[in-house]
Design an enzyme around this catalytic site. Structure first.
Site, short mmCIF file in Angstrom:
data_model
loop_
_atom_site.label_atom_id
_atom_site.label_comp_id
_atom_site.label_asym_id
_atom_site.label_seq_id
_atom_site.Cartn_x
_atom_site.Cartn_y
_atom_site.Cartn_z
N ARG A 100 5.49 38.47 -9.07
CA ARG A 100 4.88 37.14 -9.17
C ARG A 100 3.43 37.22 -8.71
NH1 ARG A 100 6.68 31.83 -9.60
NH2 ARG A 100 8.86 32.30 -9.20
N ARG A 154 9.73 27.77 1.01
CA ARG A 154 9.11 28.98 0.46
C ARG A 154 7.82 29.35 1.20
NH1 ARG A 154 9.53 27.09 -5.68
NH2 ARG A 154 9.50 25.10 -4.58
N GLN A 155 7.36 28.43 2.06
CA GLN A 155 6.16 28.75 2.86
C GLN A 155 6.58 28.99 4.31
OE1 GLN A 155 2.71 26.22 2.09
NE2 GLN A 155 3.80 25.40 0.34
N ASP A 181 15.54 38.96 -8.86
CA ASP A 181 14.48 39.61 -8.09
C ASP A 181 15.06 40.32 -6.87
OD1 ASP A 181 14.88 37.53 -6.20
OD2 ASP A 181 13.39 36.29 -7.22
N HIS A 188 15.97 29.93 1.21
CA HIS A 188 15.27 30.98 0.48
C HIS A 188 15.30 32.32 1.22
CE1 HIS A 188 12.52 32.44 -2.45
NE2 HIS A 188 11.60 32.72 -1.56
N ASP A 212 0.82 -1.22 0.00
CA ASP A 212 0.00 0.00 0.00
C ASP A 212 0.85 1.27 0.00
OD1 ASP A 212 1.04 -0.07 2.51
OD2 ASP A 212 -0.87 0.09 3.59
N GLY A 213 2.16 1.12 -0.11
CA GLY A 213 3.04 2.29 -0.20
C GLY A 213 3.66 2.70 1.13
N LYS A 255 11.09 41.95 -10.43
CA LYS A 255 10.21 40.87 -10.87
C LYS A 255 8.92 40.89 -10.06
CE LYS A 255 10.54 36.35 -9.28
NZ LYS A 255 11.24 35.09 -9.02
N ASP A 277 20.63 32.66 -8.57
CA ASP A 277 19.36 32.49 -7.85
C ASP A 277 19.49 31.32 -6.88
OD1 ASP A 277 16.79 33.13 -7.16
OD2 ASP A 277 15.91 32.78 -9.12
C1 R5P Z 1 11.90 33.15 -5.89
O1 R5P Z 1 11.86 34.07 -5.09
C2 R5P Z 1 13.08 32.24 -6.01
O2 R5P Z 1 14.26 32.86 -5.62
C3 R5P Z 1 13.21 31.72 -7.43
O3 R5P Z 1 13.48 32.80 -8.28
C4 R5P Z 1 11.94 31.04 -7.87
O4 R5P Z 1 11.52 30.09 -6.93
C5 R5P Z 1 12.11 30.38 -9.23
O5 R5P Z 1 10.89 29.85 -9.62
P1 R5P Z 1 10.56 29.61 -11.16
O6 R5P Z 1 11.70 28.86 -11.74
O7 R5P Z 1 9.27 28.82 -11.11
O8 R5P Z 1 10.34 30.94 -11.78
#
Ligand code: R5P
Length: 297
Positions: free
Chosen positions: A191, A93-94, A165, A127, A34-35, A189, A215
């Site tokens: 988003r 990222r959260q 960014d 991040h 079942d994983g 940038k 990045d």
């Molecule tokens: C955002 O703040 C991060 O530093 C990256 O620039 C981002 O997660 C990249 O995501 P994607 O490749 O989907 O644009």
């Protein structure tokens, strides 16, 4: 001291162990029909300081659960300390509330690691520098910038570092210092929090012929594609990319190969399977940086 690996990035764990002249210790991951997984430690760990290498990249939930089980098994087997090397920290990222009604997923992860009894977490290029504050156990934050600087030094003088960014300003300033105050520019940038789509609007600063985007991660590849388009239309003749974590979701490999970039250099914090590799991609290893941290502990 013993080093174990979960299944998410065994190649990196192997390289770390080689750097330390230590064999990788054995554990068994048995998968039920079942994983569900059953973890069993196959080496003696009584009284040992133990490191576990497990990137919590996709599938993040599964890789986290596996890590929690490994830590539990090690503690039950009598390990003196357990330190989790999580080269790419899933859910980073959260790390705070962006919109009303959301969960702060990284806070949940931090609580679970504390509850699981891990003594320390070691991770790379987070991040945000505020992430260690979310953690309830010690979080050692390592950087790959020295590795990137070694490579960029070989690319000659006529370079401009680019942060795609505003969030990357600190990173780009640190790298610029490592490269003897190399010039840098910043892209504005935006988003859309709902769709995740990005738009790159404006460059702050003066460009030279060779632009080098730096990045923390590449996910869908949209940020890099937009930034490269903007740089080329603003006079750059060549665009290279240095990004730590190859998250590579959706069609990222195709998007990146078709982007206006010459080369894309990432690290092995996340294992890149053969089907996600593409001609412009170069992967460098962070094993040395992690091994040095373990040696100095
Ligand atoms: C955002 O703040 C991060 O530093 C990256 O620039 C981002 O997660 C990249 O995501 P994607 O490749 O989907 O644009």
């Amino acid at each position: 001291m013993k080093i174990f690996s979960g299944t998410s990035n065994k190649a990196l764990a192997q390289k770390i162990a080689e750097n330390l002249n230590t064999p990788l210790s054995d554990l068994e991951v048995f998968v039920f029909p079942d994983g569900e997984k059953r973890i069993r430690i196959l080496d003696k760990v009584l009284g040992e300081n133990v490191f576990i290498v497990q990137s919590t990249s996709a599938p993040a939930d599964e890789n986290y659960m596996q890590l929690f089980f490994i830590i539990d098994a090690l503690k039950r087997a009598g390990a003196k300390s357990t330190k989790a090397i999580i080269p790419y920290l899933g859910y980073q990222r959260q790390d705070h509330l962006f919109r009303e009604g959301e969960a702060v997923s990284l806070d949940v992860v931090a609580n679970l690691l504390k509850l699981g009894g891990v003594d320390e977490v070691i991770s790379l290029d987070l991040h945000s520098i505020k992430i260690p504050e979310v953690f309830k156990v010690k979080l050692t934050h390592l950087s790959v910038l020295t590795l990137f600087a070694e490579k960029i030094r070989k690319m000659g003088n006529d370079i401009t570092l680019v942060s795609p960014d505003m969030g990357g300003i600190r990173r780009i300033k640190l790298l610029s210092k490592l490269l003897g105050d190399a010039p840098y520019v910043i892209i504005e940038k935006n988003r859309d929090l709902g769709t995740g789509r990005v738009t790159a609007n404006k460059i702050q600063g003066i460009l030279s012929k060779k632009a080098i985007i730096v990045d923390d991660m590449i996910s869908r590849g949209d940020t890099i594609t937009m930034a490269a388009d903007l740089l080329i239309s603003s006079g750059a003749e060549e665009v290279s990319v240095f990004a730590t974590h190859p998250v590579f979701s959706n069609n990222a490999p195709k998007t990146l190969q078709e982007s206006k970039t010459e080369r894309i250099c990432v690290t092995d914090t996340i294992s890149v399977p053969e089907e996600k590799r593409f001609p412009k991609l170069e992967v460098i290893s962070v094993s040395r940086i992690i091994a040095e941290n373990i040696k100095s502990a």
